[in-house]
Scaffold this motif. Structure first.
Motif, PDB file in Angstrom:
ATOM      1  N   ASP A   1     -33.370   4.576   5.661  1.00 28.57           N
ATOM      2  CA  ASP A   1     -31.905   5.065   6.188  1.00 28.57           C
ATOM      3  C   ASP A   1     -30.824   3.945   5.725  1.00 28.57           C
ATOM      4  O   ASP A   1     -31.239   2.761   6.126  1.00 28.57           O
ATOM      5  N   THR A   2     -29.676   4.426   5.020  1.00 28.67           N
ATOM      6  CA  THR A   2     -29.116   3.427   4.460  1.00 28.67           C
ATOM      7  C   THR A   2     -27.709   3.622   5.040  1.00 28.67           C
ATOM      8  O   THR A   2     -26.840   4.444   4.976  1.00 28.67           O
TER       9      THR A   2
ATOM     10  N   ARG B   1     -16.520  12.460   5.817  1.00 26.83           N
ATOM     11  CA  ARG B   1     -15.683  11.609   6.629  1.00 26.83           C
ATOM     12  C   ARG B   1     -14.121  12.273   6.733  1.00 26.83           C
ATOM     13  O   ARG B   1     -13.658  12.844   5.486  1.00 26.83           O
TER      14      ARG B   1
ATOM     15  N   ARG C   1     -18.652   6.026  14.611  1.00 29.36           N
ATOM     16  CA  ARG C   1     -17.213   5.478  14.551  1.00 29.36           C
ATOM     17  C   ARG C   1     -16.541   5.125  15.833  1.00 29.36           C
ATOM     18  O   ARG C   1     -16.638   6.236  16.860  1.00 29.36           O
TER      19      ARG C   1
ATOM     20  N   GLN D   1     -20.372   2.487   3.327  1.00 24.74           N
ATOM     21  CA  GLN D   1     -19.181   2.948   3.529  1.00 24.74           C
ATOM     22  C   GLN D   1     -18.374   3.267   2.097  1.00 24.74           C
ATOM     23  O   GLN D   1     -18.915   2.325   1.372  1.00 24.74           O
ATOM     24  N   THR D   2     -17.694   4.175   1.969  1.00 24.42           N
ATOM     25  CA  THR D   2     -16.782   4.027   0.625  1.00 24.42           C
ATOM     26  C   THR D   2     -16.558   2.821   0.437  1.00 24.42           C
ATOM     27  O   THR D   2     -16.300   2.309  -0.799  1.00 24.42           O
TER      28      THR D   2
ATOM     29  N   PRO E   1     -25.379   8.650  11.470  1.00 17.78           N
ATOM     30  CA  PRO E   1     -26.665   8.377  12.008  1.00 17.78           C
ATOM     31  C   PRO E   1     -27.911   9.446  12.056  1.00 17.78           C
ATOM     32  O   PRO E   1     -27.311  10.678  12.121  1.00 17.78           O
TER      33      PRO E   1
ATOM     34  N   GLY F   1     -24.925   8.682   5.345  1.00 17.45           N
ATOM     35  CA  GLY F   1     -23.839   9.534   5.724  1.00 17.45           C
ATOM     36  C   GLY F   1     -23.512   9.465   7.328  1.00 17.45           C
ATOM     37  O   GLY F   1     -22.297   9.579   7.501  1.00 17.45           O
TER      38      GLY F   1
ATOM     39  N   ASP G   1     -17.274   0.951  12.851  1.00 20.42           N
ATOM     40  CA  ASP G   1     -18.511   1.648  13.462  1.00 20.42           C
ATOM     41  C   ASP G   1     -18.928   0.772  14.573  1.00 20.42           C
ATOM     42  O   ASP G   1     -18.733  -0.508  14.626  1.00 20.42           O
TER      43      ASP G   1
END
Ligand code: PRX
Length: 659
Positions: free
Chosen positions: A422-423, A537, A526, A426-427, A400, A398, A511
């Motif tokens: 850590d993924t 967001r 962003r 984005q939507t 950093p 979601g 990003d």
């Protein structure tokens, strides 16, 4: 997993020359993992880019296809069609196919409500419910391609509703329960839904969230919605409009549980999910069936190293893309057991999460850095007493994750044993794009590490030229991938102009990032006017239009300010209409107004009343200068393009006084 100086190349210096510890996977973890070494990952990753037909031919067997696909990809930028000619059904893949084997009596959902009740639904029970709901929807006039808005608390019915839509080929649009009536209305109108599924309420911090009331507000002048189906969750009395509103439990008595999952085209729309962009209006991101479901299933399997016996907990609400992909579609497509929790992480006490992990023996926890930082602040004392030995993998998503939070998560929650995944995604991307393979990729706190199969990211300058390693630039994706967005609902032109044309030929993520000498990606946040508040967001333009819709406000400009817990916090600069006086009451009223227009997540932390805003000669507000002002307390950047340079001096003084 021990911190080590071995691993990728011992301690690495990042471009900012800090020393970064490296955490290679433990031998024990790697030995059992789906992908057990960096070499294996690299070989498969190369194959996914160099021989995509062979690679995806093999990988697509992870799903059950009613008809096999004929062509891997048809790409006419910005329009992609993946697995062309294939037919399948997402609900079938998440349910029916598990019933024939030993998974049929396995828990699909283990749910805990905020007040403490627990419900478990096996795959057979979930299938039975979804079939009945599909029949109910169909009786209510929902057919293939119709849009259904879902506005529910995080209860099993939210998952049931989504899968019931998918079963019929209907398109769900889930609206997060924290959004306001006005936000629901905007979404209903944009996607043209005829039907809304909601509940009498849901629980949050011991209070009842008035979901049905907000839907009633949303529908005040929306005659298009002919039916509202209501789940009874809280037993709070709510008004039911005759002819429009129906209790689901009553309606379900009228239907049977025989329902066939209709195979749809691989490119048939599965859902629309609204997300913030740089304009004042959220965009309806459209995902389709085959590529999306495969992206979710494969990332769940490989990145979370999912095992048959795992209980998987992604803490996101199904109102966000993370909930779509990693509460519902990914884990259920693989026949996993999913844990769901309705309420707030600190209710009734800050140890709620750890209590539930001990009680249910949860194996995988996937949450947001904001939550981790909040737990850090509440103190280790809330975590320590609990038995977290069931956990074997931790995920982050979601925003950093700062290295301090990463290390705390690793030590205090993972107790030094669990890899952290850590993924970054984005939507729009549908599923995780950059993330470590936990049995293969050495972790570096703060880096999302390396790309998933088939994902071709790069860091480039404004013209699209790759920048040298260590240099900050824009993160782009250089080729289409299966779970990518297919459209912005109702604005097909915006698909190209928003994502695929600013730097021609590549997908612009919005990003910033840099790559280190190991090729690891470090996402820096962003670069556009989209903010990330506590992992949610939100666009500055949306908040600005909410502010100027208040009768006292003339103009507004919103910027993000670094916040140690939420990542970013909202600061609004507001000029008032003539005759309006600045006051604390007005500040509170404006905050409330934004919450009513959008939802509580968009409420500004700070509102600064000011006489003027810095503008270019063509009248554009220079947010860059405002950002500088809230971050550094002064403006040093170039002010030569300003219409009225004296305005900036005045503003700096005002901000100085307010601080
Ligand atoms: O800025 C990135 C940040 O969240 C944005 C996407 O937000 P949304 O569409 O709401 O999806 C969130 C869940 C996938 C991205 O443009 N973001 C997401 N994950 C990370 C991240 N930033 C850094 N690291 C991450 N792991």
């Amino acid at each position: 997993m021990e911190e080590t100086t071995a691993g990728i190349d011992s301690r690495k210096s990042t471009p900012s020359a800090e020393l970064v510890p490296v955490f290679p996977p433990s031998n024990e973890f790697s030995a059992r993992a789906h992908i057990g070494s960096l070499e294996e990952y690299r070989r498969l990753y190369r194959e996914s880019l160099d021989s995509p037909v062979t690679f995806w031919g093999r990988m697509s067997a992870e799903l059950d296809w009613a008809e096999p696909w004929q062509q891997l990809l048809s790409w006419d930028l910005p329009h992609a069609r993946w697995f062309v000619g294939g037919k399948l059904n997402a609900s079938y893949n998440c349910l029916d196919r598990h019933l024939a084997g030993p998974r049929c009596n396995k828990a699909a959902i283990v749910w805990e409500g905020e007040p403490g009740e627990v419900r478990t639904l096996t795959y057979r029970q979930l299938h039975w419910e979804v079939c009945r709901w599909a029949n109910l929807l169909s009786r209510s006039g929902v057919g293939s391609g119709d849009r259904v808005v879902i506005y529910l608390p995080l209860i099993p019915e939210a998952v049931i509703a989504m899968l019931a839509c998918a079963r019929l080929g209907a398109v769900h649009s889930v609206v997060f329960g924290g959004f306001s009536g006005k936000s629901i209305r905007d979404r209903i109108l944009d996607c043209g839904a005829k039907i809304v599924i909601t509940a009498d309420g849901g629980y949050r911090r011991g209070k009842i969230v008035p979901l049905k009331k907000r839907v009633d507000d949303a529908l005040k002048d929306v005659p298009m919605v002919k039916r509202v189906l209501v789940v009874r969750r809280t037993a709070e009395p709510v008004p039911m409009l005759a002819g429009r509103d129906r209790w689901i439990e009553e309606e379900l008595k009228e239907v049977d549980a025989r329902s066939e999952a209709k195979p749809v085209d691989s490119e048939h729309p599965l859902y629309i999910l609204y997300t913030s962009g740089t304009t004042g209006k959220p965009k309806g991101i459209l995902h389709t069936t085959g590529g999306y479901l495969l992206g979710c299933a494969l990332t769940t399997k490989y990145l979370f190293d999912l095992k048959e016996e795992d209980l998987f907990w992604c803490t996101a609400d199904v109102g966000w893309v993370t909930g779509h992909s990693y509460v519902v579609y990914g884990p259920l497509a693989l026949g996993a057991s999913v844990f769901l929790y309705e309420g707030s992480p600190d209710f009734p006490q800050p140890d709620r999460f750890w209590r539930m992990i001990e009680r249910h023996r949860i194996n995988i926890l996937y949450t947001a850095p904001t939550a981790i930082r909040a737990f850090m602040r509440m103190g280790e004392g809330w975590v320590k007493p609990w038995d977290l030995s069931s956990l074997r993998l931790l995920g982050s998503v979601g925003e950093p994750i700062n290295p301090e939070a990463w290390l705390w998560y690793h030590q205090k929650i993972g107790r030094g044993r669990c890899p952290i995944v850590d993924t970054w995604w984005q939507t729009e991307t549908g599923s995780a794009m950059i993330a470590p393979f936990p049995g293969a990729t050495p972790g570096k706190p703060g880096s999302a590490t390396l790309p998933f199969f088939g994902v071709d990211p790069a860091v480039v300058d404004d013209q699209g030229n790759p920048v040298p390693s260590g240099t900050h630039g824009r993160l782009v994706i250089r080729r289409p991938w299966p779970s990518m967005l297919r459209d912005i609902y109702g604005s097909p032109e915006a698909l190209r102009s928003t994502y695929w044309s600013q730097i021609p030929g590549v997908y612009l993520t919005g990003d910033g990032a840099r790559q280190d000498e190991d090729g690891y990606f470090w996402i820096t946040g962003r670069t556009d006017d989209v903010l990330n508040i506590a992992g949610h967001r939100i666009g500055t333009a949306e908040i600005e239009s909410a502010l100027v819709s208040h009768p006292s406000v003339a103009e507004a400009a919103v910027v993000g300010e670094p916040d140690s817990e939420k990542g970013e916090a909202l600061v609004a600069f507001v000029t008032l209409r003539q005759g309006e006086a600045a006051s604390e009451e007005l500040k509170n009223e404006l905050r409330l107004h934004v919450a009513e227009e959008i939802g509580a997540i968009a409420r500004p932390k700070e509102i600064l009343f000011t006489a003027t805003l810095p503008k270019t000669r063509s009248g554009k507000i220079l947010r860059r200068l405002l950002k500088e002002l809230v971050r550094n307390g002064q403006i040093e950047g170039d002010t030569t393009t300003l219409e009225d340079p004296a305005a900036v001096t005045a503003l700096s003084k005002e901000v100085g006084q307010a601080a």
